[in-house]
Design a protein around this motif. Structure first.
Motif, PDB file in Angstrom:
ATOM      1  N   LEU A 219      -3.407  -8.044  -4.196  1.00 46.41           N
ATOM      2  CA  LEU A 219      -2.038  -8.388  -5.097  1.00 46.41           C
ATOM      3  C   LEU A 219      -1.268  -7.082  -5.201  1.00 46.41           C
ATOM      4  N   PRO A 220       0.048  -7.082  -4.685  1.00 44.39           N
ATOM      5  CA  PRO A 220       0.844  -5.836  -4.570  1.00 44.39           C
ATOM      6  C   PRO A 220       1.081  -5.331  -5.895  1.00 44.39           C
ATOM      7  N   GLY A 221       1.200  -3.969  -6.019  1.00 43.89           N
ATOM      8  CA  GLY A 221       1.798  -3.476  -7.403  1.00 43.89           C
ATOM      9  C   GLY A 221       2.979  -3.345  -7.618  1.00 43.89           C
TER      10      GLY A 221
ATOM     11  N   ALA B  98       4.812  -0.690  -7.574  1.00 41.85           N
ATOM     12  CA  ALA B  98       5.479   0.356  -6.571  1.00 41.85           C
ATOM     13  C   ALA B  98       5.370  -0.080  -5.511  1.00 41.85           C
ATOM     14  N   ALA B  99       4.986  -0.996  -5.124  1.00 44.96           N
ATOM     15  CA  ALA B  99       4.999  -1.605  -3.475  1.00 44.96           C
ATOM     16  C   ALA B  99       6.675  -1.678  -3.099  1.00 44.96           C
ATOM     17  N   GLY B 100       7.338  -2.101  -3.947  1.00 38.11           N
ATOM     18  CA  GLY B 100       8.715  -2.096  -3.729  1.00 38.11           C
ATOM     19  C   GLY B 100       9.079  -3.371  -3.066  1.00 38.11           C
ATOM     20  N   TYR B 101       8.413  -4.541  -2.862  1.00 33.80           N
ATOM     21  CA  TYR B 101       8.890  -5.650  -2.173  1.00 33.80           C
ATOM     22  C   TYR B 101       8.506  -6.817  -3.396  1.00 33.80           C
ATOM     23  N   SER B 102       9.732  -7.164  -3.866  1.00 30.41           N
ATOM     24  CA  SER B 102       9.636  -8.157  -5.000  1.00 30.41           C
ATOM     25  C   SER B 102       9.197  -9.569  -4.479  1.00 30.41           C
ATOM     26  N   GLU B 103       9.157  -9.845  -3.047  1.00 27.41           N
ATOM     27  CA  GLU B 103       8.858 -10.967  -2.333  1.00 27.41           C
ATOM     28  C   GLU B 103       7.363 -11.225  -2.195  1.00 27.41           C
ATOM     29  N   LEU B 104       6.738  -9.850  -2.310  1.00 29.71           N
ATOM     30  CA  LEU B 104       5.353 -10.284  -1.988  1.00 29.71           C
ATOM     31  C   LEU B 104       4.403 -11.189  -2.920  1.00 29.71           C
ATOM     32  N   LEU B 105       3.742 -11.810  -2.088  1.00 30.87           N
ATOM     33  CA  LEU B 105       2.967 -12.819  -3.269  1.00 30.87           C
ATOM     34  C   LEU B 105       1.421 -12.330  -2.693  1.00 30.87           C
ATOM     35  N   THR B 106       0.499 -12.784  -3.801  1.00 35.94           N
ATOM     36  CA  THR B 106      -1.089 -12.700  -3.274  1.00 35.94           C
ATOM     37  C   THR B 106      -1.278 -13.174  -2.153  1.00 35.94           C
ATOM     38  N   SER B 107      -1.960 -12.168  -1.285  1.00 33.01           N
ATOM     39  CA  SER B 107      -1.972 -12.489   0.074  1.00 33.01           C
ATOM     40  C   SER B 107      -3.572 -12.409   0.404  1.00 33.01           C
ATOM     41  N   PRO B 108      -4.078 -13.261   1.463  1.00 36.32           N
ATOM     42  CA  PRO B 108      -5.649 -13.300   1.784  1.00 36.32           C
ATOM     43  C   PRO B 108      -5.970 -12.103   2.559  1.00 36.32           C
ATOM     44  N   LEU B 109      -7.015 -11.678   2.499  1.00 36.89           N
ATOM     45  CA  LEU B 109      -7.771 -10.687   3.002  1.00 36.89           C
ATOM     46  C   LEU B 109      -9.149 -11.038   3.739  1.00 36.89           C
ATOM     47  N   GLU B 110      -9.449 -10.490   4.861  1.00 39.60           N
ATOM     48  CA  GLU B 110     -10.753 -10.732   5.432  1.00 39.60           C
ATOM     49  C   GLU B 110     -11.173  -9.355   6.126  1.00 39.60           C
ATOM     50  N   GLY B 111     -12.315  -8.874   5.968  1.00 42.91           N
ATOM     51  CA  GLY B 111     -13.141  -7.812   6.400  1.00 42.91           C
ATOM     52  C   GLY B 111     -14.550  -7.694   6.723  1.00 42.91           C
ATOM     53  N   SER B 112     -15.028  -6.600   6.922  1.00 41.82           N
ATOM     54  CA  SER B 112     -16.268  -6.372   7.139  1.00 41.82           C
ATOM     55  C   SER B 112     -16.735  -4.832   6.519  1.00 41.82           C
ATOM     56  N   GLN B 113     -18.006  -4.892   6.284  1.00 43.00           N
ATOM     57  CA  GLN B 113     -18.491  -3.408   5.806  1.00 43.00           C
ATOM     58  C   GLN B 113     -19.818  -3.220   6.468  1.00 43.00           C
ATOM     59  N   GLN B 114     -19.996  -1.873   6.739  1.00 43.27           N
ATOM     60  CA  GLN B 114     -21.439  -1.338   7.331  1.00 43.27           C
ATOM     61  C   GLN B 114     -22.446  -1.797   6.138  1.00 43.27           C
ATOM     62  N   ASP B 115     -23.835  -2.042   6.576  1.00 45.42           N
ATOM     63  CA  ASP B 115     -24.750  -2.583   6.090  1.00 45.42           C
ATOM     64  C   ASP B 115     -25.191  -1.273   4.744  1.00 45.42           C
ATOM     65  N   THR B 116     -25.092  -1.436   3.685  1.00 45.56           N
ATOM     66  CA  THR B 116     -25.519  -0.369   2.781  1.00 45.56           C
ATOM     67  C   THR B 116     -26.921   0.124   2.839  1.00 45.56           C
ATOM     68  N   GLY B 117     -27.670  -0.766   3.454  1.00 45.58           N
ATOM     69  CA  GLY B 117     -29.307  -0.493   3.663  1.00 45.58           C
ATOM     70  C   GLY B 117     -29.307   0.652   4.727  1.00 45.58           C
ATOM     71  N   LEU B 118     -28.509   0.845   5.451  1.00 47.25           N
ATOM     72  CA  LEU B 118     -28.471   1.642   6.758  1.00 47.25           C
ATOM     73  C   LEU B 118     -27.634   2.898   6.466  1.00 47.25           C
ATOM     74  N   VAL B 119     -26.528   3.009   5.785  1.00 50.23           N
ATOM     75  CA  VAL B 119     -25.879   3.925   5.379  1.00 50.23           C
ATOM     76  C   VAL B 119     -25.438   3.987   4.041  1.00 50.23           C
ATOM     77  N   PRO B 120     -25.676   4.994   3.088  1.00 50.85           N
ATOM     78  CA  PRO B 120     -25.224   4.844   1.651  1.00 50.85           C
ATOM     79  C   PRO B 120     -23.673   5.044   1.366  1.00 50.85           C
ATOM     80  N   GLN B 121     -22.984   5.435   2.080  1.00 54.92           N
ATOM     81  CA  GLN B 121     -21.443   5.610   1.835  1.00 54.92           C
ATOM     82  C   GLN B 121     -20.818   5.113   3.142  1.00 54.92           C
TER      83      GLN B 121
ATOM     84  N   ARG C  75      -3.761  -4.136  -6.256  1.00 58.41           N
ATOM     85  CA  ARG C  75      -5.141  -4.476  -6.239  1.00 58.41           C
ATOM     86  C   ARG C  75      -5.770  -5.414  -5.116  1.00 58.41           C
ATOM     87  N   MET C  76      -7.067  -5.145  -4.827  1.00 58.13           N
ATOM     88  CA  MET C  76      -7.789  -6.061  -4.134  1.00 58.13           C
ATOM     89  C   MET C  76      -8.892  -6.439  -4.736  1.00 58.13           C
ATOM     90  N   VAL C  77      -9.118  -7.880  -4.436  1.00 62.52           N
ATOM     91  CA  VAL C  77     -10.262  -8.417  -4.968  1.00 62.52           C
ATOM     92  C   VAL C  77     -11.194  -8.961  -3.917  1.00 62.52           C
TER      93      VAL C  77
END
Length: 114
Positions: free
Chosen positions: A32-34, A36-59, A15-17
């Motif tokens: 958050l790993p599911g 099926a990820a197979g790693y019992s030692e995985l913890l909730t991990s931070p993410l950072e990103g960016s997305q194109q402007d939805t005003g310029l492109v619909p998808q 799951r990605m929030v």
């Protein structure tokens, strides 16, 4: 509308929030790993990103990085993808990803990226 804000679930039950996009279309959140990820030692991990402007492109395309919080190793994943809206208005994310773990030396570099 393809705004990444909210909660997304993968085919493997990971799951990605994502927080609300800022004025520059950047976001942060956590991954958050599911089971099926197979790693019992995985913890909730931070993410950072960016997305194109939805005003310029619909998808829009997007990218984000996850710095995995693991008990015994260091790993980083990058995801690159696009959000699609079907005829029913259902949003779906399609992404490719690379996983990189720390290598002990340049000689070990070849096996550090999956």
């Amino acid at each position: 509308q393809c705004l990444l804000s909210g909660s997304w679930r993968s085919d493997t039950s990971c799951r990605m929030v994502v927080s609300i996009l800022d004025k520059d279309n950047r976001f942060s959140g956590f991954y958050l790993p599911g089971p099926a990820a197979g790693y019992s030692e995985l913890l909730t991990s931070p993410l950072e990103g960016s997305q194109q402007d939805t005003g310029l492109v619909p998808q829009p395309t997007f990218s984000f990085t996850v710095n995995w919080r693991l008990q015994e190793t260091t790993r980083t994943s990058v995801f690159l993808g696009q959000c699609y809206v079907d005829t029913n208005g259902e949003e779906t994310l399609h992404a490719l990803w690379l996983l990189r773990e720390a290598a002990d030396s340049p000689a070990e570099d070849w096996k550090a990226t999956q």
